[in-house]
Motif scaffolding. Structure first.
Motif, PDB file in Angstrom:
ATOM      1  N   PHE A  22       3.464  -3.208  -7.824  1.00  0.00           N
ATOM      2  CA  PHE A  22       3.881  -4.180  -6.820  1.00  0.00           C
ATOM      3  C   PHE A  22       5.086  -3.612  -6.074  1.00  0.00           C
ATOM      4  CE2 PHE A  22       1.517  -6.574  -9.885  1.00  0.00           C
ATOM      5  CZ  PHE A  22       0.871  -7.557  -9.179  1.00  0.00           C
ATOM      6  N   TYR A  23       4.952  -3.540  -4.744  1.00  0.00           N
ATOM      7  CA  TYR A  23       6.020  -3.002  -3.898  1.00  0.00           C
ATOM      8  C   TYR A  23       6.461  -4.077  -2.911  1.00  0.00           C
ATOM      9  CZ  TYR A  23       4.889   1.705  -5.532  1.00  0.00           C
ATOM     10  OH  TYR A  23       4.669   2.819  -6.314  1.00  0.00           O
ATOM     11  N   GLU A  24       7.736  -4.046  -2.607  1.00  0.00           N
ATOM     12  CA  GLU A  24       8.302  -4.891  -1.566  1.00  0.00           C
ATOM     13  C   GLU A  24       8.662  -4.026  -0.364  1.00  0.00           C
ATOM     14  OE1 GLU A  24      12.046  -7.956  -0.749  1.00  0.00           O
ATOM     15  OE2 GLU A  24      11.648  -7.164  -2.764  1.00  0.00           O
ATOM     16  N   CYS A  59      -2.228  -6.002   1.068  1.00  0.00           N
ATOM     17  CA  CYS A  59      -0.962  -6.447   1.651  1.00  0.00           C
ATOM     18  C   CYS A  59      -1.098  -7.905   2.057  1.00  0.00           C
ATOM     19  CB  CYS A  59      -0.584  -5.585   2.858  1.00  0.00           C
ATOM     20  SG  CYS A  59       0.994  -6.045   3.618  1.00  0.00           S
ATOM     21  N   ASN A  60       0.005  -8.636   1.913  1.00  0.00           N
ATOM     22  CA  ASN A  60      -0.043 -10.066   2.241  1.00  0.00           C
ATOM     23  C   ASN A  60       0.059 -10.346   3.738  1.00  0.00           C
ATOM     24  OD1 ASN A  60       2.615  -9.342   2.578  1.00  0.00           O
ATOM     25  ND2 ASN A  60       3.467 -11.002   1.344  1.00  0.00           N
ATOM     26  N   PRO A  80      10.166  -0.649  -5.344  1.00  0.00           N
ATOM     27  CA  PRO A  80       9.229  -1.112  -6.383  1.00  0.00           C
ATOM     28  C   PRO A  80       9.757  -2.341  -7.099  1.00  0.00           C
ATOM     29  CG  PRO A  80      10.336   0.890  -7.071  1.00  0.00           C
ATOM     30  CD  PRO A  80      10.738   0.668  -5.649  1.00  0.00           C
ATOM     31  N   ARG A  81       8.839  -3.247  -7.393  1.00  0.00           N
ATOM     32  CA  ARG A  81       9.242  -4.505  -8.025  1.00  0.00           C
ATOM     33  C   ARG A  81       8.791  -4.590  -9.480  1.00  0.00           C
ATOM     34  NH1 ARG A  81       7.534  -9.479  -4.391  1.00  0.00           N
ATOM     35  NH2 ARG A  81       8.488 -10.493  -6.212  1.00  0.00           N
ATOM     36  N   ALA A  82       7.478  -4.432  -9.744  1.00  0.00           N
ATOM     37  CA  ALA A  82       6.984  -4.592 -11.114  1.00  0.00           C
ATOM     38  C   ALA A  82       5.674  -3.835 -11.264  1.00  0.00           C
ATOM     39  CB  ALA A  82       6.786  -6.069 -11.448  1.00  0.00           C
ATOM     40  N   TYR A 123       7.336  -7.922   3.042  1.00  0.00           N
ATOM     41  CA  TYR A 123       5.926  -8.006   2.697  1.00  0.00           C
ATOM     42  C   TYR A 123       5.731  -7.476   1.278  1.00  0.00           C
ATOM     43  CZ  TYR A 123       5.506  -8.437   7.761  1.00  0.00           C
ATOM     44  OH  TYR A 123       5.647  -8.832   9.067  1.00  0.00           O
ATOM     45  N   GLU A 124       4.649  -7.910   0.668  1.00  0.00           N
ATOM     46  CA  GLU A 124       4.311  -7.474  -0.689  1.00  0.00           C
ATOM     47  C   GLU A 124       2.999  -6.701  -0.661  1.00  0.00           C
ATOM     48  OE1 GLU A 124       4.180  -9.421  -5.141  1.00  0.00           O
ATOM     49  OE2 GLU A 124       3.143 -10.467  -3.524  1.00  0.00           O
TER      50      GLU A 124
END
Length: 313
Positions: free
Chosen positions: A101-103, A132-133, A92-94, A119-120
């Motif tokens: 938001f997950y990486e 997903c990007n 988890p990022r933010a 990927y984000e």
């Protein structure tokens, strides 16, 4: 039509029936055959999808949902994404505006070498919207392994219906199958198509007037009177079955008449002076090259004969 104007998959499909030398009449008949074969393939795929289910590769309830929704061919592609989910690691990022938001780091092995791709993934726990990007869902219509990893991490047991496209669903109701076309006029199940169409009409009418008993009685009496009128109509007008076969001979397709194009014929075109000089020059060069070749072959033959006579003496 040029190949750049339409999809190549359709060109490869029609290449089995048509050639560049096919006439207009052959094109119409072969086009009907193409549609008939295409419909037959759809019926065979539907029968294969309804015959049984492909077993799941995991215990995920989302995969179980896809098992009952997707066709067999698409479900195999979805299972490949569930298998790739084992190679993904989440971090988890933010958290911003009720969105997580997950990486996602995915390990890939290409030609024996290990690579890591990042990927984000953005997930909303309220609306269950996910993005997903890698844009696999926007490109192929199925969820990627990165999104499936995030949904499993957030303990989501069922995805929204917007992530299950109707074009991949085996439970979709095709309304175009009730439309009669030229290639299925001689099919034996035409009565079944008419029966299904009438059932849909009766169902829609009954659904609108089912809440009131008086309206339901009026509907039943209308059906009874319609049945009596249809029985009398059948007794009076007994049409022959071969009417459609007789009309086929009258409506036979014929090639269009030959039309002479306007203008001067191409073989009588007036040549310009430059074109005439170029053509005459090329003819002279070819003739001179032939004479040189013949003369060279003649001298060579004479020399060979002289050598043979010399050694014999």
């Amino acid at each position: 039509m040029r190949s750049t104007q339409r999809s190549e998959s359709m060109h490869s499909f029609f290449d089995k029936y048509l050639t560049c030398r096919s006439s207009l009449v052959q094109f119409v008949h072969q086009y009907d055959n193409c549609l008939a074969d295409k419909e037959q393939q759809e019926l065979e795929c539907d029968a294969a999808d309804n015959r049984g289910l492909i077993p799941c590769v995991s215990n995920s309830p989302i995969e179980k949902q896809f098992q009952y929704e997707y066709t067999n061919n698409i479900f195999r592609n979805v299972q490949a994404e569930f298998i790739k989910k084992c190679d993904c690691n989440l971090s988890p990022r933010a958290v911003k505006d009720n969105q997580y938001f997950y990486e996602v780091t995915q390990q890939k092995i290409i030609k024996g070498m290990s690579f890591y791709s990042e990927y984000e993934v953005v997930f909303c726990p309220i609306s269950h919207q996910v993005r997903c990007n890698c844009f696999r869902f926007e490109s192929y219509g199925i969820l990627c392994c990165h999104v499936l990893s995030v949904l499993s991490q957030c303990r989501v047991d069922k995805v929204k219906s917007s992530y299950i496209l109707s074009r991949w669903s085996k439970n979709v109701h095709r309304k175009h199958t009730h439309i009669r076309s030229s290639h299925d006029s001689r099919r034996s199940d035409e009565s079944m198509n008419i029966f299904r169409g009438l059932c849909v009409d009766f169902y829609n009418v009954a659904q609108d007037f089912v809440h009131d008993k008086e309206e339901a009685d009026i509907l039943r009496s209308a059906f009874a009177s319609a049945k009596v009128a249809l029985t009398e109509h059948r007794a009076k007008h007994s049409e022959s079955v071969c009417t459609s076969e007789c009309s086929d001979g009258l409506n036979a397709l014929r090639s269009p008449p030959h039309v002479v194009p306007r203008g001067r014929p191409s073989f009588k075109r007036l040549e310009a002076d430059v074109d005439r000089k170029i053509k005459n020059g090329s003819k002279k060069r070819r003739a001179s090259s032939k004479r040189t070749k013949v003369s060279y072959n003649g001298h060579g033959l004479y020399n060979n004969l002289a050598l043979v006579i010399f050694f014999m003496c």
